[in-house]
Design a protein around this motif. Structure first.
Motif, PDB file in Angstrom:
ATOM      1  N   LYS A 116      -4.153  -5.525  -4.197  1.00 55.59           N
ATOM      2  CA  LYS A 116      -3.039  -4.857  -3.190  1.00 55.59           C
ATOM      3  C   LYS A 116      -3.440  -5.793  -1.728  1.00 55.59           C
ATOM      4  CE  LYS A 116      -1.690  -0.713  -5.181  1.00 55.59           C
ATOM      5  NZ  LYS A 116      -1.646   0.866  -4.992  1.00 55.59           N
ATOM      6  N   MET A 117      -4.998  -5.471  -1.478  1.00 61.88           N
ATOM      7  CA  MET A 117      -5.389  -5.935  -0.395  1.00 61.88           C
ATOM      8  C   MET A 117      -5.301  -7.469   0.019  1.00 61.88           C
ATOM      9  SD  MET A 117      -5.979  -3.178   1.307  1.00 61.88           S
ATOM     10  CE  MET A 117      -7.204  -3.620   2.596  1.00 61.88           C
ATOM     11  N   VAL A 118      -5.592  -8.303  -1.128  1.00 59.93           N
ATOM     12  CA  VAL A 118      -5.420  -9.850  -1.341  1.00 59.93           C
ATOM     13  C   VAL A 118      -4.153 -10.131  -1.004  1.00 59.93           C
ATOM     14  CG1 VAL A 118      -5.982 -11.830  -2.826  1.00 59.93           C
ATOM     15  CG2 VAL A 118      -7.536  -9.786  -2.764  1.00 59.93           C
ATOM     16  N   ASN A 119      -3.362  -9.306  -1.735  1.00 60.17           N
ATOM     17  CA  ASN A 119      -1.789  -9.949  -1.534  1.00 60.17           C
ATOM     18  C   ASN A 119      -1.493  -9.740   0.195  1.00 60.17           C
ATOM     19  OD1 ASN A 119      -0.953 -10.763  -3.857  1.00 60.17           O
ATOM     20  ND2 ASN A 119      -0.371  -8.525  -4.649  1.00 60.17           N
ATOM     21  N   ILE A 120      -1.996  -8.604   0.745  1.00 62.66           N
ATOM     22  CA  ILE A 120      -1.671  -8.547   2.159  1.00 62.66           C
ATOM     23  C   ILE A 120      -2.066  -9.781   3.025  1.00 62.66           C
ATOM     24  CG2 ILE A 120      -2.213  -7.122   4.184  1.00 62.66           C
ATOM     25  CD1 ILE A 120      -2.436  -4.624   2.552  1.00 62.66           C
ATOM     26  N   LEU A 121      -3.339 -10.291   2.714  1.00 55.36           N
ATOM     27  CA  LEU A 121      -3.916 -11.629   3.402  1.00 55.36           C
ATOM     28  C   LEU A 121      -2.969 -12.712   3.057  1.00 55.36           C
ATOM     29  CD1 LEU A 121      -7.751 -10.897   2.877  1.00 55.36           C
ATOM     30  CD2 LEU A 121      -6.272 -10.402   4.664  1.00 55.36           C
ATOM     31  N   LYS A 122      -2.479 -12.695   1.829  1.00 52.03           N
ATOM     32  CA  LYS A 122      -1.748 -13.820   1.265  1.00 52.03           C
ATOM     33  C   LYS A 122      -0.353 -13.646   2.146  1.00 52.03           C
ATOM     34  CE  LYS A 122      -3.280 -14.698  -3.530  1.00 52.03           C
ATOM     35  NZ  LYS A 122      -2.893 -14.515  -4.788  1.00 52.03           N
ATOM     36  N   LEU A 181       0.865  -1.149   0.052  1.00 46.22           N
ATOM     37  CA  LEU A 181      -0.074   0.132   0.033  1.00 46.22           C
ATOM     38  C   LEU A 181       0.911   1.390   0.052  1.00 46.22           C
ATOM     39  CD1 LEU A 181      -2.665  -1.007   2.683  1.00 46.22           C
ATOM     40  CD2 LEU A 181      -2.607  -1.253   0.128  1.00 46.22           C
ATOM     41  N   THR A 182       0.283   2.377  -0.506  1.00 44.20           N
ATOM     42  CA  THR A 182       0.918   3.743  -0.472  1.00 44.20           C
ATOM     43  C   THR A 182      -0.021   4.138   0.650  1.00 44.20           C
ATOM     44  OG1 THR A 182      -0.730   4.427  -2.105  1.00 44.20           O
ATOM     45  CG2 THR A 182       1.337   3.779  -3.072  1.00 44.20           C
ATOM     46  N   GLU A 183       0.507   5.571   1.072  1.00 41.24           N
ATOM     47  CA  GLU A 183      -0.347   6.369   1.992  1.00 41.24           C
ATOM     48  C   GLU A 183      -1.396   6.704   1.600  1.00 41.24           C
ATOM     49  OE1 GLU A 183       2.185   9.549   3.763  1.00 41.24           O
ATOM     50  OE2 GLU A 183       3.241   8.173   4.965  1.00 41.24           O
ATOM     51  N   ASP A 184      -1.598   7.180   0.051  1.00 39.04           N
ATOM     52  CA  ASP A 184      -2.925   7.386  -0.474  1.00 39.04           C
ATOM     53  C   ASP A 184      -3.928   6.009  -0.329  1.00 39.04           C
ATOM     54  OD1 ASP A 184      -2.418  10.041  -0.891  1.00 39.04           O
ATOM     55  OD2 ASP A 184      -1.795   9.534  -2.997  1.00 39.04           O
ATOM     56  N   ASP A 185      -3.119   4.848  -0.506  1.00 35.39           N
ATOM     57  CA  ASP A 185      -4.010   3.778  -0.408  1.00 35.39           C
ATOM     58  C   ASP A 185      -4.571   3.539   0.924  1.00 35.39           C
ATOM     59  OD1 ASP A 185      -3.808   2.754  -2.861  1.00 35.39           O
ATOM     60  OD2 ASP A 185      -1.978   1.670  -2.310  1.00 35.39           O
ATOM     61  N   MET A 186      -3.917   4.128   1.939  1.00 28.40           N
ATOM     62  CA  MET A 186      -4.123   3.738   3.372  1.00 28.40           C
ATOM     63  C   MET A 186      -5.254   4.672   3.691  1.00 28.40           C
ATOM     64  SD  MET A 186      -0.547   3.089   5.545  1.00 28.40           S
ATOM     65  CE  MET A 186       0.441   2.087   5.011  1.00 28.40           C
ATOM     66  N   ARG A 187      -5.151   5.812   3.263  1.00 29.34           N
ATOM     67  CA  ARG A 187      -6.179   7.018   3.533  1.00 29.34           C
ATOM     68  C   ARG A 187      -7.473   6.499   2.967  1.00 29.34           C
ATOM     69  NH1 ARG A 187      -1.583  10.224   2.500  1.00 29.34           N
ATOM     70  NH2 ARG A 187      -1.216  11.468   4.287  1.00 29.34           N
ATOM     71  N   ALA A 188      -7.353   5.776   1.850  1.00 25.91           N
ATOM     72  CA  ALA A 188      -8.731   5.128   1.134  1.00 25.91           C
ATOM     73  C   ALA A 188      -9.130   4.159   2.077  1.00 25.91           C
ATOM     74  CB  ALA A 188      -8.170   4.802  -0.328  1.00 25.91           C
ATOM     75  N   MET A 189      -8.220   3.084   2.703  1.00 22.81           N
ATOM     76  CA  MET A 189      -8.920   2.446   3.683  1.00 22.81           C
ATOM     77  C   MET A 189      -9.911   3.089   4.644  1.00 22.81           C
ATOM     78  SD  MET A 189      -5.829  -0.476   4.173  1.00 22.81           S
ATOM     79  CE  MET A 189      -6.667  -0.927   5.655  1.00 22.81           C
ATOM     80  N   LEU A 190      -9.185   4.293   5.258  1.00 25.90           N
ATOM     81  CA  LEU A 190      -9.713   4.859   6.171  1.00 25.90           C
ATOM     82  C   LEU A 190     -10.932   5.607   5.782  1.00 25.90           C
ATOM     83  CD1 LEU A 190      -9.660   6.312   9.094  1.00 25.90           C
ATOM     84  CD2 LEU A 190      -8.749   8.291   7.773  1.00 25.90           C
ATOM     85  N   MET A 218     -11.122   1.667  -0.144  1.00 22.36           N
ATOM     86  CA  MET A 218     -10.384   0.526  -0.774  1.00 22.36           C
ATOM     87  C   MET A 218     -10.895  -0.782  -0.295  1.00 22.36           C
ATOM     88  SD  MET A 218      -7.571  -0.659  -1.897  1.00 22.36           S
ATOM     89  CE  MET A 218      -6.168   0.693  -2.129  1.00 22.36           C
ATOM     90  N   PRO A 219     -11.420  -1.306  -1.451  1.00 22.10           N
ATOM     91  CA  PRO A 219     -11.927  -2.741  -1.147  1.00 22.10           C
ATOM     92  C   PRO A 219     -11.043  -3.940  -1.011  1.00 22.10           C
ATOM     93  CG  PRO A 219     -12.168  -2.329  -3.578  1.00 22.10           C
ATOM     94  CD  PRO A 219     -11.670  -1.201  -2.676  1.00 22.10           C
ATOM     95  N   TRP A 220     -11.604  -4.735  -0.042  1.00 20.86           N
ATOM     96  CA  TRP A 220     -10.528  -5.911   0.216  1.00 20.86           C
ATOM     97  C   TRP A 220     -10.473  -6.800  -0.976  1.00 20.86           C
ATOM     98  CZ3 TRP A 220      -7.333  -6.745   4.285  1.00 20.86           C
ATOM     99  CH2 TRP A 220      -7.696  -5.887   5.405  1.00 20.86           C
ATOM    100  N   SER A 227     -18.292   3.089  10.613  1.00 18.88           N
ATOM    101  CA  SER A 227     -17.437   4.122  10.462  1.00 18.88           C
ATOM    102  C   SER A 227     -17.073   4.472   9.037  1.00 18.88           C
ATOM    103  CB  SER A 227     -16.292   4.182  11.238  1.00 18.88           C
ATOM    104  OG  SER A 227     -15.699   2.913  11.080  1.00 18.88           O
ATOM    105  N   LYS A 228     -17.263   3.395   8.307  1.00 16.00           N
ATOM    106  CA  LYS A 228     -16.792   3.275   6.908  1.00 16.00           C
ATOM    107  C   LYS A 228     -18.024   3.356   5.817  1.00 16.00           C
ATOM    108  CE  LYS A 228     -12.226   1.641   7.633  1.00 16.00           C
ATOM    109  NZ  LYS A 228     -11.085   0.451   7.178  1.00 16.00           N
ATOM    110  N   ARG A 229     -19.085   2.824   6.416  1.00 20.79           N
ATOM    111  CA  ARG A 229     -20.305   2.451   5.539  1.00 20.79           C
ATOM    112  C   ARG A 229     -20.742   3.820   4.512  1.00 20.79           C
ATOM    113  NH1 ARG A 229     -24.545   0.933   8.997  1.00 20.79           N
ATOM    114  NH2 ARG A 229     -23.396  -1.106   9.207  1.00 20.79           N
ATOM    115  N   LYS A 230     -20.822   3.672   3.371  1.00 21.73           N
ATOM    116  CA  LYS A 230     -21.201   4.779   2.464  1.00 21.73           C
ATOM    117  C   LYS A 230     -22.736   5.026   2.568  1.00 21.73           C
ATOM    118  CE  LYS A 230     -17.080   5.263   0.958  1.00 21.73           C
ATOM    119  NZ  LYS A 230     -16.419   6.336   1.573  1.00 21.73           N
ATOM    120  N   LYS A 231     -23.129   6.379   2.864  1.00 17.87           N
ATOM    121  CA  LYS A 231     -24.251   6.771   2.969  1.00 17.87           C
ATOM    122  C   LYS A 231     -25.179   6.571   1.676  1.00 17.87           C
ATOM    123  CE  LYS A 231     -23.671   7.426   7.301  1.00 17.87           C
ATOM    124  NZ  LYS A 231     -23.893   6.481   8.074  1.00 17.87           N
TER     125      LYS A 231
END
Length: 439
Positions: free
Chosen positions: A237-243, A218-227, A231-233, A435-439
């Protein structure tokens, strides 16, 4: 989340000398102020998990009550892994402690209805800290803030130099890549030791392990997108983290008991016993360099960044840093003035000195004397590692995601869940996060 007898003695002598100097001078000009009458004393209750250790908290409370003789502090101390189950009923009933501890980031945000927004004078006290954005919405100090931190926190991997030497490895050159770690683990297991002490139960995988694999993808922009939940799982990139996480246990690096134990105290105890070569924990609090120095001997303890999976990843050589836990005032407290004074004291210079000298913590207070830090080879390594910080991916996970991460890793390790199903479970947890659910 301990201190040696020499540090205890040093801070005790320092405080005693300070008190003697002050009282001696004051006695020349005026009689001592009378102690507050019992009827004038406000008692506040502080819910905490005792970061920094028992001796630090003993001295912290004593120093606060000395500076604030009209306030008495009652502590309710709960083990870290049981904290949510104790705090939850207080929040549900809007009753209980006047001051509460929580980790910075989404753990606090998700509970912000239980906290009073920090008033201007408390925010002003926070300006003496290097940063306090982890207590504010979206890590932004221009938005509402609900708690102040007192120290710096983040992840490193500790290693036992004695075990590495026993396995024929060079203690001065611990593994730097995933492949080097795999080769080292094979040698360590051949001498009957566990390579990586690990516990997968509870919040620890989200805070202590996930960020160190995430930095490779992840980049820092990716992390802010997670916040923000953008950034979907299902993203590769997220799948690679789980792997990457799954490979730790699938390669056999960890103790067989990992799925059924917590990292604190069980995983840390395995490392402290001398039966494991590595442990991924944190720079402050009860599972830090000071505790390991005391258990294993400072000469045997080293600290390093986690080995990299992707050597040229922009953040692979960075430090996942964050403010340590924050303290805020409960929204239902009828003793808010006294409670906010405690929060301000936690962020102030006297507590910064106590944290440094007694608990071996790294304070966020701007003007703390770095020479007050104890002499430790592992601490010296940590002070170099933290010079290149990045965002801490763990604290931007919602509670739902953190829980799904830990449970999924347990089941993957036991062969009960595929990476694909783990990914789907993580995505569902994201979509269910308030906290992340889209309205």
């Amino acid at each position: 989340m301990n201190s040696s007898s020499s540090r205890k003695g040093g801070i005790g002598r320092h405080l005693a000398a300070t008190a003697f100097s002050f009282l001696g001078a004051a006695a020349l000009v005026a009689p001592l102020a009378p102690a507050a009458h019992a009827a004038d004393v406000t008692t506040i209750k502080v819910l905490n998990w005792e970061p920094g250790g028992a001796e630090y908290w003993k001295q912290l409370v004593a120093a606060f009550e000395k500076a604030n003789p009209d306030i008495k502090v009652e502590l309710e101390t709960v083990p870290f892994d049981r904290y949510p189950e104790v705090q939850g009923p207080y929040i549900a009933t809007k009753s209980g402690p006047d001051v509460m501890e929580n980790n910075a980031g989404l753990e606090l945000y998700d509970r912000r209805s239980a906290y009073a927004e920090l008033p201007a004078d408390v925010l002003e006290a926070g300006k003496e800290l290097i940063t306090y954005s982890g207590g504010c919405l979206n890590f932004d100090t221009s938005k509402s803030c609900y708690g102040l931190p007192f120290g710096y926190q983040g992840n490193v991997m500790y290693y036992n130099k004695k075990v590495l030497a026993e396995a024929g490895l060079d203690p001065a050159n611990p593994p730097k890549t995933w492949d080097e770690m795999d080769a080292a683990c094979a040698k360590i297991k051949s001498v009957g030791k566990t390579c990586l002490a690990l516990g997968l139960s509870g919040i620890f995988p989200a805070y202590w392990d996930f960020p160190e694999v995430a930095r490779n993808y992840l980049t820092e922009d990716d992390m802010r997108a997670m916040l923000t939940g953008d950034m979907p799982w299902t993203d590769p990139k997220m799948v690679n983290i789980l792997k990457g996480l799954a490979s730790i246990t699938q390669k056999g690096w960890a103790n067989a008991s990992a799925p059924s134990i917590t990292m604190l105290p069980d995983g840390a105890d395995l490392f402290q016993s001398g039966n494991a070569a590595f442990a991924g924990t944190i720079i402050s609090d009860a599972v830090n360099w000071a505790a390991f120095d005391k258990a294993l001997g400072a000469e045997n303890v080293g600290a390093m960044r986690w080995p990299t999976l992707v050597a040229d990843a922009p953040l692979a050589g960075s430090f996942s840093g964050i403010e340590s836990s924050v303290f805020g005032v409960s929204s239902w407290s009828d003793k808010k003035d006294a409670a906010f004074r405690f929060v301000k004291f936690m962020a102030g210079p006297e507590n910064a000195e106590l944290l440094t000298k007694v608990a071996g913590g790294i304070s966020l207070y701007k003007n703390v004397d770095p020479s007050a830090l104890p002499n430790s080879p592992a601490l010296s390594q940590i002070l170099e590692i933290i010079k290149k910080p990045t965002l801490h991916a763990g604290v931007i996970l919602s509670g739902q995601e953190a829980d799904a991460l830990a449970r999924g890793w347990q089941e993957v390790t036991l062969g009960q869940l595929s990476i694909e199903d783990w990914t789907a479970r993580m995505q569902k947890a994201l979509e269910q996060s308030p906290s992340k659910r889209k309205k």
